[in-house]
Design an enzyme around this catalytic site. Structure first.
Site, PDB file in Angstrom:
ATOM      1  CG  ASP A   1      34.146  41.029  33.699  1.00 17.12           C
ATOM      2  OD1 ASP A   1      33.109  40.788  34.347  1.00 17.12           O
ATOM      3  OD2 ASP A   1      34.251  40.811  32.473  1.00 17.12           O
TER       4      ASP A   1
ATOM      5  CG  ASP B   1      28.843  40.561  28.142  1.00 14.05           C
ATOM      6  OD1 ASP B   1      28.828  41.189  29.225  1.00 14.05           O
ATOM      7  OD2 ASP B   1      29.854  39.965  27.726  1.00 14.05           O
TER       8      ASP B   1
END
Ligand SMILES: *[C@@H]1O[C@H](CO)[C@@H](O)[C@H](O)[C@H]1NC(C)=O
Ligand SMILES: *[C@@H]1O[C@H](CO)[C@@H](O)[C@H](O)[C@H]1NC(C)=O
Length: 430
Positions: free
Chosen positions: A159, A221
């Site tokens: 990430d 997301d």
């Protein structure tokens, strides 16, 4: 309808050959289970030991993957997301799993997976801290890569929270090299372009990304609701010419997890996600609770023919050939091919999405208007050839398969916020 479609099919379905990350992994999109959307950063095991990020959660899901048939249709990865670590590194600077929630450590989990024919994935963040505040990768690239190797990890999701966007190209590229130098093939999942696209004006270097990562995130997301599913699909469709250029064996766009089986998505909406993720060659990582999922959702996830479209060995992503407020039509070239002196002609997966929640819609369309003869270079008629398609519905088993020539009118009714997903298998005849 017909003329609209005509305008939109100029999108190319040509094969573009680009080299990708050469670690021999993910020749088709990876499949498995990932904790994030469903269980997030719940570390409160004292409140509910079944719902928190812990060893038990991952062994429970592994058990379900095996006992309920998921592993056997391809979902063979169990991936840990953020919040698995201790708040601090050990004295030797190595990462540690939280000792309360992971009492036996990650190597134990890794062995647990491997002994059941599964693989294990782990999470780290290119930053000083992870998104949820655990120790990050910067300054510890080699140590962490070696730790993952020692634990026999099979996949690393990297990430990029809290990191200056202009440093991401070098950071993600360097870590790809670090992973490679360990000698252990590990799938490299990169959130790299997401941060460039959505937190800055940096235009991602797509060739570099596809060269260094197996899969890469491009959009926000995803959460369990129709709005998010549609927004994610639209983002892929709106940018397909850019995204599809770099997709192929070993390198795929990642539109994020499958949310099928969670509250918030109906059966029809779940079929849309499964069907379009198959068409666009997306990784299939479920984020749900396999211990309590309803049979109707399980059937969608275990649908072998839809998975077959996703896992097609040509690894050519589908394209959106029609799009308005009401309706999307998507098309993906898939095997089998018909070989002929005129060339190779593929079969297709074909999806119709009804974007509206008010009512079912019915349309009539000819297959050739959708591009189903797109890759046929010469006029088959002149050679005395006819091409036909054997059309079956991959979700609705009450649909009787039909043999259609490309100029047949094809009538389709699509449920509200639902999909009809067909496979059209080519049949060339003299
Ligand atoms: C979208 O296209 C379909 C097929 O041509 C048509 O029936 C429908 O009315 C269109 N919707 C809008 C909002 O224009
Ligand atoms: C490392 O990269 C080389 C060259 O691209 C490749 O042949 C090799 O398989 C890679 N090794 C691993 C472990 O990814």
């Amino acid at each position: 309808m017909c003329s609209l479609i005509h305008i939109l099919i100029v999108i190319s379905l040509e094969v573009v050959v680009i080299s990708g990350l050469d670690n021999g992994l993910c020749l088709t999109p990876p499949m498995g289970w990932l904790s994030w959307e469903r269980f997030g950063c719940n570390i409160k095991c004292h409140l509910n030991r079944d719902e928190c990020i812990s060893e038990k959660l991952f062994t429970d899901m592994a058990d379900r993957l095996v006992s309920d048939g998921y592993r056997d249709v391809g979902y063979d990865r169990v991936n840990i997301d953020d919040c698995w670590m201790s708040r601090n590194r050990a004295e030797d600077k190595k990462l540690l799993a939280d000792p309360k929630r992971f009492p036996n450590g990650i190597k134990y989990l890794s062995d647990y997976m491997h002994s059941r024919g599964l693989k294990i994935g782990i999470y780290q963040n290119y930053g000083l801290r992870t998104c949820m505040g655990y120790p990050g990768l910067i300054g510890f690239q080699k140590v962490d890569a070696q730790t993952f190797v020692d634990w026999e990890v099979d996949m690393v999701k990297l990430d990029a929270c809290f990191t200056p966007v202009h440093t991401l190209d070098k950071g993600f590229e360097d870590f790809s090299e670090v992973l490679n130098k360990t000698g252990r093939p590990m799938v490299y999942s990169c959130s790299w372009p997401y941060y460039q696209l959505h937190t800055s004006q940096v235009i991602p270097n797509w060739n570099l990304i596809a060269d260094k990562c197996n899969i890469w995130r491009t959009y926000h997301d995803i959460h369990s609701n129709w709005k998010d599913i549609l927004a994610t699909i639209d983002f892929v469709g709106d940018n397909q010419e850019i995204f599809n250029r770099n997709v192929g064996p070993g390198r795929f766009n990642d539109p994020d997890m499958l949310l099928i089986g969670n509250k918030g998505l109906t059966v029809d909406q779940s079929r849309v996600q499964m069907g379009i993720w198959a068409i666009i060659a997306a990784p299939l990582f479920m984020s749900n609770d396999l211990r309590s999922i309803g049979q109707e959702f399980k059937d969608i996830l275990l649908n072998k023919e839809v998975i077959g479209v996703n896992q097609d060995r040509m690894a050519r992503p589908g394209v959106r050939v029609f799009h308005n407020e009401t309706l999307d039509i998507w098309l993906r070239p898939v095997l089998p091919e018909a070989k002929h002196s005129t060339g190779s002609h593929t079969s297709y997966a074909l999806a119709f999405i009804n974007r509206l929640s008010e009512r079912a819609i019915s349309i009539a369309v000819k297959l050739d208007e959708l591009g189903l003869k797109h890759n046929i270079a010469v006029k088959l008629d002149e050679l005395g050839l006819k091409h036909k398609y054997f059309v079956s519905d991959l979700f609705d088993k009450t649909f009787s398969p039909q043999v259609l020539t490309a100029d047949h009118m094809f009538h389709v009714t699509i449920p509200s916020t639902g999909i009809r997903l067909f496979k059209a298998v080519i049949d060339l005849e003299n």
